[in-house]
Design an enzyme around this catalytic site. Structure first.
Site, PDB file in Angstrom:
ATOM      1  N   HIS A 111       0.853  -1.183   0.000  1.00  0.00           N
ATOM      2  CA  HIS A 111       0.000   0.000   0.000  1.00  0.00           C
ATOM      3  C   HIS A 111       0.894   1.240   0.000  1.00  0.00           C
ATOM      4  CE1 HIS A 111      -3.601  -2.308   2.021  1.00  0.00           C
ATOM      5  NE2 HIS A 111      -3.278  -2.774   0.818  1.00  0.00           N
ATOM      6  N   TYR A 130      13.406   6.026 -17.383  1.00  0.00           N
ATOM      7  CA  TYR A 130      13.697   4.845 -18.199  1.00  0.00           C
ATOM      8  C   TYR A 130      13.477   3.527 -17.477  1.00  0.00           C
ATOM      9  CZ  TYR A 130      18.352   4.560 -15.956  1.00  0.00           C
ATOM     10  OH  TYR A 130      19.390   4.450 -15.058  1.00  0.00           O
ATOM     11  N   TYR A 226      21.403  -5.992 -17.350  1.00  0.00           N
ATOM     12  CA  TYR A 226      22.073  -5.208 -16.313  1.00  0.00           C
ATOM     13  C   TYR A 226      22.547  -6.084 -15.159  1.00  0.00           C
ATOM     14  CZ  TYR A 226      22.711  -1.724 -12.619  1.00  0.00           C
ATOM     15  OH  TYR A 226      23.213  -0.937 -11.595  1.00  0.00           O
TER      16      TYR A 226
END
Length: 232
Positions: A111, A130, A226
């Site tokens: 939440h 991005y 990555y």
């Protein structure tokens, strides 16, 4: 759920006890992290992780700092409780919908304040950064439905099409991943992007620059590789 829940000693689903115990330990650590990082308050939000055909979930209404190894709570993919005696999270339909229809191994629901605020304002989070590419594209907002319902589960699956995260209108966030760490990281990134958009959009007389679909796609492709790679 008509079947009597079984205890961990029953070696449920023929999985090794150690594997289940480790997964439960990681789930509890992740749930506690959502509180520490202020993504949830009290016992709001919930976490699940899949081990084979077993889904371990946080129990309903139990403070995460009180959960112990013996509190392991698990259901099968049909929602039948097969581990533990504590009642599973009320958001079980939502978790099971994701586990049954995606390649998710872990699901995190929070939440988070900024993300929930955005869910009351928009139908899709504008691509202001991005990192949108890491979630599969602009994050959609699933229409509101009462918590814990099959309607909410259906709404979020529509919003998750082609994505690994969505916002739940007037409710919160849901992300999934191959691991608990990945699902949690996506939750944190989503909250950060919502905070970013709210900050940029609040500047009088200015409109935030948004990334193009092509820019998001390129970022997503680059982000997929990555991190560190095995050099062996």
């Amino acid at each position: 759920m008509t079947d009597q829940p079984r205890d961990l000693d029953d070696n449920t689903c023929d999985l090794r006890k150690g594997e289940i115990a480790r997964a439960w330990e990681q789930l509890v650590a992740t749930a506690r992290r959502t509180v520490a990082d202020r993504l949830v308050v009290g016992t709001s939000g919930n976490v699940s992780v899949r081990v084979g055909d077993l889904v371990l979930v946080t129990p309903s209404g139990v403070p995460y700092d009180r959960l112990a190894p013996g509190d392991v709570t698990g259901v099968d993919l049909d929602g039948r409780q097969v581990l533990g005696t504590l009642t599973p999270t009320s958001e079980l339909p939502m978790h099971l919908a994701v586990h049954r229809t995606t390649d998710a191994r872990a699901v995190v629901h929070t939440h988070a304040v900024h993300a929930t605020a955005v869910s009351t304002l928009l139908t899709e989070l504008p691509p202001v950064h991005y990192m949108t590419g890491a979630l599969g594209g602009p994050v959609r907002v699933a229409p509101y439905a009462t918590y814990g319902t099959e309607e909410l589960a259906r709404n979020l699956l529509d919003a998750l099409t082609g994505r690994t995260a969505c916002l739940l209108q007037n409710h919160g966030t849901l992300t999934y991943g191959a691991t608990l760490d990945q699902a949690y990281d996506r939750t944190a990134q989503l909250e950060w992007m919502c905070h970013l958009w709210l900050t940029a959009a609040s500047v009088p007389g200015r409109t935030p620059n948004l990334l193009t679909e092509e820019q998001i796609r390129e970022a997503g492709e680059k982000l997929s590789g990555y991190g560190q790679r095995d050099a062996r």
